[in-house]
Design a protein around this motif. Structure first.
Motif, mmCIF file in Angstrom:
data_model
loop_
_atom_site.group_PDB
_atom_site.id
_atom_site.type_symbol
_atom_site.label_atom_id
_atom_site.label_comp_id
_atom_site.label_asym_id
_atom_site.label_seq_id
_atom_site.Cartn_x
_atom_site.Cartn_y
_atom_site.Cartn_z
ATOM 1 N N UNK A 62 37.226 -44.435 -33.332
ATOM 2 C CA UNK A 62 35.801 -44.433 -32.951
ATOM 3 C C UNK A 62 35.829 -42.959 -32.048
ATOM 4 N N UNK A 63 36.770 -42.721 -31.357
ATOM 5 C CA UNK A 63 36.662 -41.638 -30.707
ATOM 6 C C UNK A 63 37.098 -40.308 -31.647
ATOM 7 N N UNK A 64 37.916 -40.775 -32.695
ATOM 8 C CA UNK A 64 38.431 -39.491 -33.635
ATOM 9 C C UNK A 64 37.281 -38.864 -34.342
ATOM 10 N N UNK A 65 36.152 -39.768 -34.638
ATOM 11 C CA UNK A 65 34.855 -39.268 -35.213
ATOM 12 C C UNK A 65 33.909 -38.487 -34.030
ATOM 13 N N UNK A 66 34.199 -38.605 -32.757
ATOM 14 C CA UNK A 66 33.292 -37.930 -31.950
ATOM 15 C C UNK A 66 33.677 -36.475 -31.852
ATOM 16 N N UNK A 67 32.302 -35.676 -32.086
ATOM 17 C CA UNK A 67 32.492 -34.358 -32.163
ATOM 18 C C UNK A 67 32.636 -33.917 -33.634
ATOM 19 N N UNK A 68 33.186 -34.657 -34.537
ATOM 20 C CA UNK A 68 33.195 -34.417 -35.857
ATOM 21 C C UNK A 68 31.911 -34.636 -36.681
ATOM 22 N N UNK A 69 31.792 -36.098 -36.477
ATOM 23 C CA UNK A 69 30.719 -36.775 -37.477
ATOM 24 C C UNK A 69 29.474 -37.243 -36.621
ATOM 25 N N UNK A 70 29.928 -37.635 -35.263
ATOM 26 C CA UNK A 70 28.565 -37.994 -34.387
ATOM 27 C C UNK A 70 29.139 -37.585 -32.871
ATOM 28 N N UNK A 71 28.060 -37.733 -32.255
ATOM 29 C CA UNK A 71 28.246 -37.847 -30.780
ATOM 30 C C UNK A 71 28.548 -39.353 -30.325
ATOM 31 N N UNK A 72 29.663 -39.532 -29.691
ATOM 32 C CA UNK A 72 29.988 -41.005 -29.246
ATOM 33 C C UNK A 72 29.315 -41.031 -27.843
ATOM 34 N N UNK A 73 28.201 -42.110 -27.737
ATOM 35 C CA UNK A 73 27.717 -42.331 -26.351
ATOM 36 C C UNK A 73 28.185 -43.376 -25.886
ATOM 37 N N UNK A 74 28.651 -44.582 -26.440
ATOM 38 C CA UNK A 74 29.152 -45.900 -26.074
ATOM 39 C C UNK A 74 29.591 -46.730 -27.080
#
Length: 170
Positions: A62-74
């Motif tokens: 989940x953290x891997x995709x943060x900033x690449x595919x999506x903004x991870x909020x929660x």
């Protein structure tokens, strides 16, 4: 037929009868509520996600995709399901593609740890487009408080596998 499969069949029938988008949305929301309450209170097997090594794989993905595919909020990784709040980025693939990639990767990695082969995730998912600021905060609050609602802890901060973007100030 399991309770979850039975509800899935009922959902499909009701969605076929729904005419407007509002009716479909209302039915999906009702179905999600039934499923979520059932999962929280019954903790259907398998419980692979309560294993720290397995939860760590899901969390890292989940953290891997943060900033690449999506903004991870929660997110909140429960013993048998996951809640996730993201905003897809402008040039990202569709949400279903993002989730397929995540589920495929984590299934392979988790099955290695579990020394098993076969299906890891169920096909069931529920996505919801957040349109209002108040709704966004409500969904974040709902996500992080899922283990509290399930009676596993008293305060959401006690749950090891809950994440909230520090920017939100929770």
């Amino acid at each position: 037929m399991t309770k979850l499969k039975e509800w899935d069949a009922i959902k499909r029938q009701r969605l076929e009868k729904a005419i407007t988008k509002e009716e479909k949305y209302k039915e999906q929301k009702r179905h999600f509520g039934l499923m979520d309450t059932y999962l929280d209170k019954n903790f259907n097997k398998p419980y692979w996600l309560r294993d720290n090594d397995i939860a760590a794989i899901v969390s890292a993905s989940l953290h891997f995709g943060d900033g690449k595919l999506y903004k991870l909020w929660s997110y909140c990784i429960m013993p048998n399901h996951v809640h996730l709040v993201i905003t897809t980025l402008k040039d990202a693939p569709p949400l279903y593609t993002i989730m397929q990639r995540h589920k495929r990767h984590t299934a392979v990695e988790c099955n290695k740890v579990l020394r098993r082969i076969g299906k890891f995730w169920t096909h069931e998912s529920y996505d919801h487009i957040v349109r209002k600021e108040g709704e966004f905060k409500r969904i974040i609050f709902y996500t992080i408080n899922n283990p509290v609602k399930a009676g596993l802890i008293k305060n959401w901060k006690e749950w090891k596998w809950t994440y909230v973007d520090p920017e939100l100030g929770f």
